[in-house]
Design a protein around this motif. Structure first.
Motif, PDB file in Angstrom:
ATOM      1  N   LYS A 122       0.902  -1.263  -0.033  1.00  0.00           N
ATOM      2  CA  LYS A 122       0.252  -0.157   0.011  1.00  0.00           C
ATOM      3  C   LYS A 122       0.889   1.190   0.114  1.00  0.00           C
ATOM      4  N   THR A 123       0.237   2.286  -0.683  1.00  0.00           N
ATOM      5  CA  THR A 123       0.941   3.605  -0.610  1.00  0.00           C
ATOM      6  C   THR A 123       0.629   4.298   0.664  1.00  0.00           C
ATOM      7  N   CYS A 124       1.562   4.521   1.490  1.00  0.00           N
ATOM      8  CA  CYS A 124       1.205   5.249   2.873  1.00  0.00           C
ATOM      9  C   CYS A 124       1.887   6.554   2.869  1.00  0.00           C
ATOM     10  N   LEU A 125       1.216   7.334   3.966  1.00  0.00           N
ATOM     11  CA  LEU A 125       1.960   8.673   4.477  1.00  0.00           C
ATOM     12  C   LEU A 125       2.368   8.141   5.652  1.00  0.00           C
ATOM     13  N   ILE A 126       3.207   8.339   6.140  1.00  0.00           N
ATOM     14  CA  ILE A 126       3.816   7.891   7.405  1.00  0.00           C
ATOM     15  C   ILE A 126       4.168   9.042   8.504  1.00  0.00           C
ATOM     16  N   PRO A 127       3.487   9.400   9.322  1.00  0.00           N
ATOM     17  CA  PRO A 127       3.686  10.548  10.265  1.00  0.00           C
ATOM     18  C   PRO A 127       5.323  10.244  10.886  1.00  0.00           C
ATOM     19  N   VAL A 128       5.903  11.509  11.111  1.00  0.00           N
ATOM     20  CA  VAL A 128       7.166  11.385  11.671  1.00  0.00           C
ATOM     21  C   VAL A 128       8.420  11.138  10.748  1.00  0.00           C
ATOM     22  N   ALA A 129       7.988   9.817  10.086  1.00  0.00           N
ATOM     23  CA  ALA A 129       9.241   9.287   9.247  1.00  0.00           C
ATOM     24  C   ALA A 129       9.041  10.170   8.018  1.00  0.00           C
ATOM     25  N   GLY A 130       7.999  10.737   7.781  1.00  0.00           N
ATOM     26  CA  GLY A 130       7.945  11.853   6.457  1.00  0.00           C
ATOM     27  C   GLY A 130       9.009  13.082   6.752  1.00  0.00           C
ATOM     28  N   PHE A 131       9.503  12.894   7.781  1.00  0.00           N
ATOM     29  CA  PHE A 131      10.610  14.274   8.069  1.00  0.00           C
ATOM     30  C   PHE A 131      12.071  13.594   7.619  1.00  0.00           C
ATOM     31  N   LEU A 132      12.156  12.337   7.032  1.00  0.00           N
ATOM     32  CA  LEU A 132      13.565  11.973   6.629  1.00  0.00           C
ATOM     33  C   LEU A 132      13.872  12.512   5.185  1.00  0.00           C
ATOM     34  N   ASN A 133      14.818  13.043   5.189  1.00  0.00           N
ATOM     35  CA  ASN A 133      15.237  13.562   3.884  1.00  0.00           C
ATOM     36  C   ASN A 133      16.156  12.538   2.962  1.00  0.00           C
ATOM     37  N   HIS A 134      16.394  12.763   1.717  1.00  0.00           N
ATOM     38  CA  HIS A 134      16.911  11.709   0.983  1.00  0.00           C
ATOM     39  C   HIS A 134      18.316  12.132   0.757  1.00  0.00           C
ATOM     40  N   SER A 135      18.969  11.149   0.588  1.00  0.00           N
ATOM     41  CA  SER A 135      20.770  11.250   0.262  1.00  0.00           C
ATOM     42  C   SER A 135      20.978  10.186  -0.936  1.00  0.00           C
ATOM     43  N   LEU A 136      22.200  10.565  -1.488  1.00  0.00           N
ATOM     44  CA  LEU A 136      22.859   9.550  -2.392  1.00  0.00           C
ATOM     45  C   LEU A 136      23.570   8.401  -1.646  1.00  0.00           C
ATOM     46  N   HIS A 137      23.708   8.822  -0.514  1.00  0.00           N
ATOM     47  CA  HIS A 137      24.677   7.773   0.449  1.00  0.00           C
ATOM     48  C   HIS A 137      23.694   7.780   1.732  1.00  0.00           C
TER      49      HIS A 137
ATOM     50  N   HIS B  48      21.476   6.510   5.016  1.00  0.00           N
ATOM     51  CA  HIS B  48      21.703   5.756   6.323  1.00  0.00           C
ATOM     52  C   HIS B  48      20.765   4.378   6.142  1.00  0.00           C
ATOM     53  N   ILE B  49      19.516   4.900   5.482  1.00  0.00           N
ATOM     54  CA  ILE B  49      18.416   3.840   5.663  1.00  0.00           C
ATOM     55  C   ILE B  49      18.027   3.424   4.222  1.00  0.00           C
ATOM     56  N   VAL B  50      18.213   2.194   3.837  1.00  0.00           N
ATOM     57  CA  VAL B  50      17.619   2.118   2.445  1.00  0.00           C
ATOM     58  C   VAL B  50      16.500   0.975   2.516  1.00  0.00           C
TER      59      VAL B  50
ATOM     60  N   SER C 226      17.047   6.495   1.494  1.00  0.00           N
ATOM     61  CA  SER C 226      17.075   6.843   0.039  1.00  0.00           C
ATOM     62  C   SER C 226      15.539   6.732  -0.490  1.00  0.00           C
ATOM     63  N   TYR C 227      15.010   7.625  -1.193  1.00  0.00           N
ATOM     64  CA  TYR C 227      13.736   7.754  -2.003  1.00  0.00           C
ATOM     65  C   TYR C 227      13.704   6.624  -3.085  1.00  0.00           C
ATOM     66  N   GLY C 228      15.068   6.447  -3.523  1.00  0.00           N
ATOM     67  CA  GLY C 228      15.137   5.573  -4.905  1.00  0.00           C
ATOM     68  C   GLY C 228      15.927   5.942  -5.677  1.00  0.00           C
ATOM     69  N   ASN C 229      16.406   5.017  -6.636  1.00  0.00           N
ATOM     70  CA  ASN C 229      17.547   5.430  -7.611  1.00  0.00           C
ATOM     71  C   ASN C 229      16.800   6.557  -8.584  1.00  0.00           C
ATOM     72  N   PHE C 230      16.702   7.927  -8.512  1.00  0.00           N
ATOM     73  CA  PHE C 230      16.180   8.831  -9.290  1.00  0.00           C
ATOM     74  C   PHE C 230      17.170   9.654  -9.842  1.00  0.00           C
ATOM     75  N   SER C 231      16.792  10.101 -11.148  1.00  0.00           N
ATOM     76  CA  SER C 231      17.537  10.999 -11.636  1.00  0.00           C
ATOM     77  C   SER C 231      17.332  12.375 -11.136  1.00  0.00           C
ATOM     78  N   GLY C 232      18.036  13.582 -11.509  1.00  0.00           N
ATOM     79  CA  GLY C 232      17.960  14.768 -10.996  1.00  0.00           C
ATOM     80  C   GLY C 232      16.595  15.439 -11.679  1.00  0.00           C
ATOM     81  N   SER C 233      16.266  15.217 -12.823  1.00  0.00           N
ATOM     82  CA  SER C 233      15.102  15.715 -13.240  1.00  0.00           C
ATOM     83  C   SER C 233      13.658  15.200 -12.553  1.00  0.00           C
ATOM     84  N   HIS C 234      13.784  13.854 -12.089  1.00  0.00           N
ATOM     85  CA  HIS C 234      12.775  13.069 -11.529  1.00  0.00           C
ATOM     86  C   HIS C 234      12.634  13.738 -10.213  1.00  0.00           C
TER      87      HIS C 234
END
Ligand SMILES: C[S@@+](CC[C@H](N)C(=O)[O-])C[C@H]1O[C@@H](n2cnc3c(N)ncnc32)[C@H](O)[C@@H]1O
Length: 524
Positions: free
Chosen positions: A308-323, A325-327, A356-364
């Protein structure tokens, strides 16, 4: 055959085969990995992949150790220690400094955290304002590989299950092709205004404007008053992006969303004004919800096996990185019925903990999330579409055959030598086979040098044309310009860097080939 749409780039012929730089939006990460994986690069594909591989071996060691194979215990422990050391080293190598804004109080965020903890959430992270990335999650203590940074009970996640319990479900279930994602999105448009909502604290922390590339959609479609009312991806930024892949990706996403909206509204509001009040279901509000779900939702596998596609309170504050901590965070732990965010690399106290939000390009990432990550993104590639003319020997009639190749920054390739030039081998092989009938042997003979010279010159002229299109934003003052101009300029700079590296590789390659050619001629 690839869809032929008006190309953002000039259609450029490379002789045989014809080359056309087209808009292939969001080339999927795995396709990019497969394409470049066969070529080899600087030791590993990306820090994220490397870390995933190491974590996978760690999980095998853990399971082997739990089986108490005595003789091997020491060897396995040594291997585990070596892997953990390597993960630490990788962290240092790709460290990104984040500035925390201590003046931002995060009161609403603290209330949300308290509410989540009262409902069973556990966290070793606190919310703070991170310069350039909005709110982010900061480690309150040192954490090691395998530690759980955050745990969110399934009971406080927002998913389609909430729609099934609402009055709108009886209407939505009758609509052909209605997806669970669209249902959740429509539910959230109304629920954000519900003062008695169980998720009021969550909705209160959401921004009025997400500032993703999708905000642009407002601009082209509604009248000028609304453009001014909402901080949109402005005309100036859009003009600056004209002719880029990002422009094309934003336009396609915009059209898709507009069609979706028009299929539902205003009909639903006319037929059921009590369930879909027209003032809550405007195009503007629909876009806000699209931005929310695109930029904040996660796909989660529940204990019953449903995704299911979900919104997750609190976890929604985690930002994305190319390196990150959490995959791996996409599966509810059936014993605790909670979502656990386990670390794949250590996180020190005070450091921002990233996903990591996923393996996305800059334009995505700009289109759907509104940012470009720091560092080299291996998924930033320039797609090249070729039309290779062939003849159907049965009926003697010409066939058209499309094939997609891609080019990335040539600094990522380790082989800059003759026959390779830092460029992808599948691309070079395709161009060679269109010019000569026989297999290309990579021997230093005159015929091969002439073919390679021609190919490199064609590529050079294609990418020169692209560079011209990208070279007009030097005057943008990053400090004082608006968020959309900053993003447009960052995007163009990133593309320029890639194109410039390709041009350098082409001209270095041409020199190498010319040198070999002159030797061949001298021997003749
Ligand atoms: C899931 S939210 C993360 C929390 C968000 N920063 C906030 O304040 O609500 C995703 C959004 O955070 C921002 N974001 C995430 N990672 C980022 C990064 N590495 N750099 C800049 N912004 C980032 C983008 O605005 C993105 O749309």
């Amino acid at each position: 055959m690839p869809k032929k749409v008006a190309s953002p780039y000039r259609k450029v012929s490379l002789g045989a085969p014809g080359i056309c730089l087209i808009n292939v939006p969001a080339l999927k990460g795995f396709k990019v990995e497969l394409y470049f994986g066969q070529i080899g690069g600087l030791g590993f594909y990306s820090p994220r992949n490397e870390m995933e591989a190491q974590n996978f071996i760690l999980s095998l060691i853990k399971s082997a150790l739990s089986h108490h194979v005595r003789m091997q215990t020491h060897a396995l422990q040594d291997l585990r220690d070596a892997l953990i050391n390597r993960i630490h080293e990788l962290g240092t190598e790709f460290k990104v400094e984040n500035k925390i804004d201590i003046n931002y109080k995060c009161d609403k965020e603290k209330c949300l955290l308290q509410w989540a903890e009262n409902n069973g959430a556990k966290t070793r992270l606190q919310i703070a304002y991170v310069e350039g990335a909005g709110r982010g999650a900061i480690a309150m203590e040192d954490m090691e590989v395998g530690d759980i940074a955050m745990e969110i009970p399934a009971s406080i996640t927002i998913s389609e299950d909430l729609v099934y319990k609402s009055d709108m479900y009886q209407v939505l279930e009758k609509i052909d092709g209605m997806s669970s994602e669209t249902m959740s999105l429509l539910w959230s448009m109304k629920e954000r205004h519900n003062c008695n909502s169980q998720f009021k604290m969550y909705f209160d922390t959401l921004p009025e404007n997400f500032n993703t590339g999708l905000t642009l959609a407002v601009m082209n479609i509604v009248d000028d008053i609304q453009i001014v009312a909402r901080l949109s991806f402005g005309v100036e930024a859009i003009m600056a992006l004209d002719g880029t892949l990002l422009f094309e990706e934003i336009m396609q996403a915009k059209e898709h969303l507009r069609v979706q909206y028009d299929e539902l509204f205003p009909e639903l509001s006319k037929d059921h004004p009590d369930i879909f009040p027209p003032e809550l279901y405007t195009w503007e509000q629909f876009l806000w919800a699209c931005e929310l779900w695109y930029s904040n939702s996660m796909k989660i596998m529940f204990a019953d096996g449903n995704l299911k596609t979900c919104l997750i309170p609190v976890a929604g504050f985690l930002n994305h990185s190319l390196h990150p901590h959490i995959v791996h965070y996409g599966k509810i732990d059936s014993t605790t019925n909670s979502l656990k965010f386990r670390l794949s690399r250590p996180c020190s106290v005070g450091e921002q903990c990233c996903l990591s939000y996923g393996n996305f390009s800059g334009s995505h990432l700009i289109t759907f999330y509104g940012f470009l990550p720091q560092g080299d993104n291996p998924y930033d590639v320039i797609p090249l579409d070729f039309e290779v003319d062939q003849v159907d020997t049965m009926v003697e009639c010409p066939l058209s055959n499309w094939t997609t190749h891609m080019v990335r920054g040539t600094w990522l390739s380790e082989n800059q030598n003759i026959f390779y030039y830092g460029l992808p081998s599948p691309l070079l092989d395709c161009l060679r086979s269109a010019r000569i009938q026989m297999p290309f042997t990579k021997t230093l003979i005159k015929a091969n040098m002439e073919v390679d010279k021609e190919i490199l010159e064609d590529l050079q002229s294609t990418f020169n044309a692209m560079m011209e299109n990208l070279s007009d934003m030097d005057s943008v003052d990053r400090e004082s310009s608006s968020w959309d101009m900053k993003l447009a300029s960052q995007f163009k700079e990133m593309q320029r860097r890639i194109v410039s590296s390709i041009l350098t590789s082409c001209s270095t390659g041409i020199k190498l080939v010319e040198h070999e050619l002159s030797k061949c001629k001298a021997e003749e």
